[in-house]
Design an enzyme around this catalytic site. Sequence first.
Site, PDB file in Angstrom:
ATOM      1  N   LYS A  53      -1.050   6.492  -3.518  1.00 19.41           N
ATOM      2  CA  LYS A  53       0.073   5.553  -3.590  1.00 19.41           C
ATOM      3  C   LYS A  53       1.084   5.946  -2.528  1.00 19.41           C
ATOM      4  O   LYS A  53       1.747   6.971  -2.643  1.00 19.41           O
ATOM      5  CB  LYS A  53       0.706   5.571  -4.976  1.00 19.41           C
ATOM      6  CG  LYS A  53       1.800   4.528  -5.134  1.00 19.41           C
ATOM      7  CD  LYS A  53       2.276   4.450  -6.571  1.00 19.41           C
ATOM      8  CE  LYS A  53       3.167   3.261  -6.836  1.00 19.41           C
ATOM      9  NZ  LYS A  53       4.376   3.204  -6.021  1.00 19.41           N
ATOM     10  N   ARG A  84       1.544  -8.987 -13.106  1.00 15.31           N
ATOM     11  CA  ARG A  84       1.434  -7.593 -13.472  1.00 15.31           C
ATOM     12  C   ARG A  84       0.270  -7.489 -14.447  1.00 15.31           C
ATOM     13  O   ARG A  84       0.345  -7.991 -15.548  1.00 15.31           O
ATOM     14  CB  ARG A  84       2.740  -7.149 -14.138  1.00 15.31           C
ATOM     15  CG  ARG A  84       2.943  -5.669 -14.187  1.00 15.31           C
ATOM     16  CD  ARG A  84       4.261  -5.334 -14.843  1.00 15.31           C
ATOM     17  NE  ARG A  84       5.423  -5.751 -14.064  1.00 15.31           N
ATOM     18  CZ  ARG A  84       5.874  -5.095 -13.004  1.00 15.31           C
ATOM     19  NH1 ARG A  84       5.284  -4.013 -12.595  1.00 15.31           N
ATOM     20  NH2 ARG A  84       6.934  -5.536 -12.358  1.00 15.31           N
TER      21      ARG A  84
HETATM   22  P1  AMP Z   1       5.893   0.237  -7.795  1.00 15.45           P
HETATM   23  O1  AMP Z   1       6.761  -0.326  -6.701  1.00 15.45           O
HETATM   24  O2  AMP Z   1       6.222   1.616  -8.176  1.00 15.45           O
HETATM   25  O3  AMP Z   1       5.743  -0.707  -8.954  1.00 15.45           O
HETATM   26  O4  AMP Z   1       4.408   0.357  -7.208  1.00 15.45           O
HETATM   27  C1  AMP Z   1       3.721  -0.731  -6.660  1.00 15.45           C
HETATM   28  C2  AMP Z   1       3.771  -0.669  -5.145  1.00 15.45           C
HETATM   29  O5  AMP Z   1       3.080   0.461  -4.624  1.00 15.45           O
HETATM   30  C3  AMP Z   1       3.055  -1.818  -4.479  1.00 15.45           C
HETATM   31  O6  AMP Z   1       3.873  -2.946  -4.459  1.00 15.45           O
HETATM   32  C4  AMP Z   1       2.787  -1.293  -3.082  1.00 15.45           C
HETATM   33  O7  AMP Z   1       3.897  -1.581  -2.264  1.00 15.45           O
HETATM   34  C5  AMP Z   1       2.758   0.209  -3.264  1.00 15.45           C
HETATM   35  N1  AMP Z   1       1.472   0.846  -2.945  1.00 15.45           N
HETATM   36  C6  AMP Z   1       1.368   2.021  -2.312  1.00 15.45           C
HETATM   37  N2  AMP Z   1       0.090   2.395  -2.171  1.00 15.45           N
HETATM   38  C7  AMP Z   1      -0.667   1.429  -2.727  1.00 15.45           C
HETATM   39  C8  AMP Z   1      -2.064   1.233  -2.901  1.00 15.45           C
HETATM   40  N3  AMP Z   1      -2.966   2.124  -2.477  1.00 15.45           N
HETATM   41  N4  AMP Z   1      -2.477   0.111  -3.529  1.00 15.45           N
HETATM   42  C9  AMP Z   1      -1.578  -0.793  -3.987  1.00 15.45           C
HETATM   43  N5  AMP Z   1      -0.245  -0.668  -3.841  1.00 15.45           N
HETATM   44  C10 AMP Z   1       0.214   0.421  -3.220  1.00 15.45           C
END
Ligand code: AMP
Length: 575
Positions: free
Chosen positions: A251, A414
């Site tokens: 991530k 989601r």
């Molecule tokens: P959050 O903002 O904490 O809800 O996490 C979701 C976000 O993580 C997504 O909107 C992407 O911008 C980011 N992200 C980073 N790495 C990845 C990945 N490998 N796959 C999908 N999303 C990712």
Amino acid sequence: MLLFSDVASVFEEIEKRSGRLEMTDVLATLLVRADAAEIGELIYLLQGIVAPPYLGIDLGVGERFAIAAIASASGYAPGEVEKDYKKSGDLGDTAEALLRKRKQTALSTTEMGVEYVYDAMLRLAKASGPGSQDAKIKHLTELLNNASPIEARYIVRFVLGRLRLGVGDPTILDSLSVAKAGDRSMRESLERAYNVCSDMGYVARTLYTKPETIQSFHVQPFKPLMPALAEREDSPKSIIARLGRCGVEMKYDGFRLQCHKLGEKVELYSRKLERMTDMFPDVVKEARKLKTEGIIFEGEALAYDKKKGRYFPFQQTMHRRRKHGIEEASIEFPLNLFVFDILYLDGADMTGESYRSRRAAIQRIFKGKVLQPSQMKLVRTAKELKVIFDDAVSKGLEGIMAKDLEAHYTAGKRKFAWIKLKKSYGKAVDTIDGVVVGYYLGRGQRAEFEFGGVLVAVFNPDSGKLETVAKCATGFTEDEMVSLRETLEKMKTAKPPPNLEYNIEVDYWVEPKFVVEVAFDDITQSPNHTCAMSEGKGLALRFPRMVKMREDKTIKEITTSDEVRRMFELQRAKS
Ligand code: AMP
């Protein structure tokens, strides 16, 4: 032809209602009367926009211009308009009141249809360059000259970006279905169509001209999709319990980009669906080189810190680009885009394919350095997952994303197709993303910043309501306090957001637009907050503190009340 006066009276009717079902029915009676040539425009007006966000056409009318236009249409002096505004707190109401007592009548008035009003708004929005301010006032004055007092109320609110009818996209989608099918049976396919093109005007036009194509609505280049969102779990074990064998990706804490290419043409969009093409020339150049005719893919962009041999986190990546200029920054701080999804390929909509096959296409297509596949491993057990998670954290990354191998791409939703496990796992602190609905003035030591904190809400998609979850007064740096207060001051409103459920007051209410990430120790029940309310008590964050301003996120992406409830239950189960 649908008259704008009819639209305004339905708006008035809607303002009196608060239940979503009631609003849906009232709105449907309006939509059913629109024809194919005007339905798209009517939908934009309802959404309070003149075009889908990625076209970047904003109204950009400030209060000063609206005051000038109201003055010339009503015959009152600007000072008198301001005086009334101070009392009413709403320039729309002021326009209505002063036009009722109009000192002068326009020589001739035109009957205004929806298209007429929409075109005028579009002209107003598009006016740019020298003299554009005067042109904006002139267009607005013309509209107000033709308007009845009630029409003026909504025209003024609209141009200021404060329509605030309390009908969100879900209600409009429901109403479109009711208008065309007589019930909500088309709702799901309409929602999917909207989520894959982000243009509700276009979806409505398609519904009115070729209703049979809504069911199989396809992804199209240069119409950005609403980004898929991730659910959360709090341990490797719970992820495996849900997904079984799954793909685990790093991530990255970068900037999410959606890249569209058709032939030589390339466009980039942010997660908020703003056009970002000019910000990332390095990504555009590499995308052009891809050996595919048409493609839409998504990835996370990060700048590389050569000195430390690590990636800069998101905030710094963006800061560097702003500070050093785009071209210079792309040389000094080269970017990588870690591609994690593919949504369209050479004429084929890929969103209905499984993650497994989308991932195979990514591996096949992206072999370069600038555009490279995100790191992914297949895992079977919680132990294997934990090893990858620890590796990610040791590299300074945010955590991992676990992905269901069979899942489709769920635009704008989601779902447990993607599950995040963040660095906070195993620690007492967690975070939520919420929207600021109001703020407090500083007292005591904080008085000099005139800022004492924010009231934060999450979203309940079942009721369409915003529900408060924290009053957050710490975690801000002094600079953040100053800039946040400036931002919020421009978003002040006389009344709370119409879909807000609240039990506590603020010093000022604001438009619910600004997203913040808030950390907390645990969740408690409190009569002061309305999140996932039951038996008179809502859920509230304990020791909430600001972590980050999430200017890259929209209100559509904030944490849901149900997520907070699940976090509360997990916490209870643990203790
Ligand atoms: P959050 O903002 O904490 O809800 O996490 C979701 C976000 O993580 C997504 O909107 C992407 O911008 C980011 N992200 C980073 N790495 C990845 C990945 N490998 N796959 C999908 N999303 C990712």
